[in-house]
Motif scaffolding. Structure first.
Motif, PDB file in Angstrom:
ATOM      1  N   ARG A 103      10.876 -14.952  -2.802  1.00 47.71           N
ATOM      2  CA  ARG A 103      10.331 -14.136  -1.711  1.00 47.71           C
ATOM      3  C   ARG A 103       9.816 -12.799  -2.232  1.00 47.71           C
ATOM      4  N   ARG A 104       8.817 -12.820  -3.069  1.00 46.06           N
ATOM      5  CA  ARG A 104       8.298 -11.621  -3.716  1.00 46.06           C
ATOM      6  C   ARG A 104       7.395 -10.828  -2.775  1.00 46.06           C
ATOM      7  N   ARG A 105       7.277  -9.539  -3.069  1.00 45.90           N
ATOM      8  CA  ARG A 105       6.401  -8.636  -2.313  1.00 45.90           C
ATOM      9  C   ARG A 105       5.314  -8.113  -3.237  1.00 45.90           C
ATOM     10  N   LEU A 106       4.176  -7.788  -2.642  1.00 45.14           N
ATOM     11  CA  LEU A 106       3.025  -7.279  -3.376  1.00 45.14           C
ATOM     12  C   LEU A 106       2.799  -5.819  -2.987  1.00 45.14           C
ATOM     13  N   LEU A 107       2.676  -4.944  -3.987  1.00 47.37           N
ATOM     14  CA  LEU A 107       2.338  -3.542  -3.749  1.00 47.37           C
ATOM     15  C   LEU A 107       0.886  -3.331  -4.143  1.00 47.37           C
ATOM     16  N   VAL A 108       0.100  -2.827  -3.210  1.00 47.36           N
ATOM     17  CA  VAL A 108      -1.322  -2.582  -3.440  1.00 47.36           C
ATOM     18  C   VAL A 108      -1.529  -1.073  -3.466  1.00 47.36           C
ATOM     19  N   GLN A 109      -1.944  -0.541  -4.615  1.00 44.01           N
ATOM     20  CA  GLN A 109      -2.272   0.876  -4.738  1.00 44.01           C
ATOM     21  C   GLN A 109      -3.763   1.009  -4.449  1.00 44.01           C
ATOM     22  N   ALA A 110      -4.083   1.392  -3.226  1.00 42.92           N
ATOM     23  CA  ALA A 110      -5.468   1.394  -2.770  1.00 42.92           C
ATOM     24  C   ALA A 110      -6.071   2.788  -2.857  1.00 42.92           C
ATOM     25  N   SER A 111      -7.363   2.832  -3.131  1.00 41.17           N
ATOM     26  CA  SER A 111      -8.098   4.090  -3.118  1.00 41.17           C
ATOM     27  C   SER A 111      -8.269   4.551  -1.681  1.00 41.17           C
ATOM     28  N   ALA A 112      -8.404   5.859  -1.490  1.00 45.19           N
ATOM     29  CA  ALA A 112      -8.587   6.390  -0.139  1.00 45.19           C
ATOM     30  C   ALA A 112      -9.939   5.995   0.441  1.00 45.19           C
ATOM     31  N   ALA A 113     -10.917   5.689  -0.407  1.00 45.58           N
ATOM     32  CA  ALA A 113     -12.253   5.331   0.058  1.00 45.58           C
ATOM     33  C   ALA A 113     -12.392   3.835   0.342  1.00 45.58           C
ATOM     34  N   LEU A 114     -11.334   3.075   0.163  1.00 50.17           N
ATOM     35  CA  LEU A 114     -11.395   1.627   0.347  1.00 50.17           C
ATOM     36  C   LEU A 114     -11.499   1.293   1.830  1.00 50.17           C
ATOM     37  N   PRO A 115     -12.474   0.458   2.219  1.00 50.78           N
ATOM     38  CA  PRO A 115     -12.586   0.103   3.637  1.00 50.78           C
ATOM     39  C   PRO A 115     -11.440  -0.816   4.070  1.00 50.78           C
ATOM     40  N   SER A 116     -11.117  -0.755   5.340  1.00 50.25           N
ATOM     41  CA  SER A 116     -10.016  -1.562   5.863  1.00 50.25           C
ATOM     42  C   SER A 116     -10.327  -3.057   5.796  1.00 50.25           C
ATOM     43  N   ARG A 117     -11.594  -3.407   5.730  1.00 52.26           N
ATOM     44  CA  ARG A 117     -11.980  -4.816   5.579  1.00 52.26           C
ATOM     45  C   ARG A 117     -11.412  -5.384   4.283  1.00 52.26           C
TER      46      ARG A 117
END
Length: 146
Positions: A103-117
């Motif tokens: 049951r692993r989890r994924l951490l996504v380090q997203a840029s602030a400019a990344l669209p929600s799509r």
């Protein structure tokens, strides 16, 4: 004003006496008006008088550990273990991580400019790969706002 040659002073009306009381009545009414309608309750009737945001103590928060970490600096690209992948390759890489085991989890380090799509697409890829959850960590905007 010079009025003597034409005797203009005799033709002027005298200044009315007692006009000062009306001035003081107006000042008093303005003070009462601002005293009544300047209160916090009248200006913002939907909020409580001493409104503060709710805070959660240590019992109300939880820390999640993420076993798999990816960085998404721009739309359509992801950094994974030193590789730059597009979203199609990222989908197959996520499926190869054997997420159902443990049951692993994924951490996504997203840029602030990344669209929600793109965030929704990453979440969908992780769900298809069998991850138990997806956590998003974002950067602060460049302007220093919230």
């Amino acid at each position: 004003m010079i009025t003597r040659p034409l005797e203009l002073a005799s033709r002027l009306r005298e200044t009315p006496r007692g006009g000062a009381t009306l001035f003081y009545v107006n000042i008093g009414l303005l003070a009462v008006f601002f005293g009544l309608f300047g209160s916090r309750f009248v200006l913002s009737p939907g909020l409580g008088l001493d409104f503060s945001l709710p805070a959660a103590g240590a019992a109300g928060t939880a820390a999640f550990a993420a076993e798999v970490v990816i960085a998404v600096p721009a739309s359509g690209t992801a950094l994974v273990e030193g590789q730059v992948l597009d979203f199609k390759a990222l989908s197959s890489w996520l499926k190869s991580q054997d997420a159902k085991k443990g049951r692993r989890r994924l951490l996504v380090q997203a840029s602030a400019a990344l669209p929600s799509r793109d965030l929704a697409e990453i979440y969908s890829m992780a769900a298809d790969a069998g991850f138990a959850g997806v956590l998003f960590a974002t950067e602060k905007p460049a302007g220093g706002g919230l």
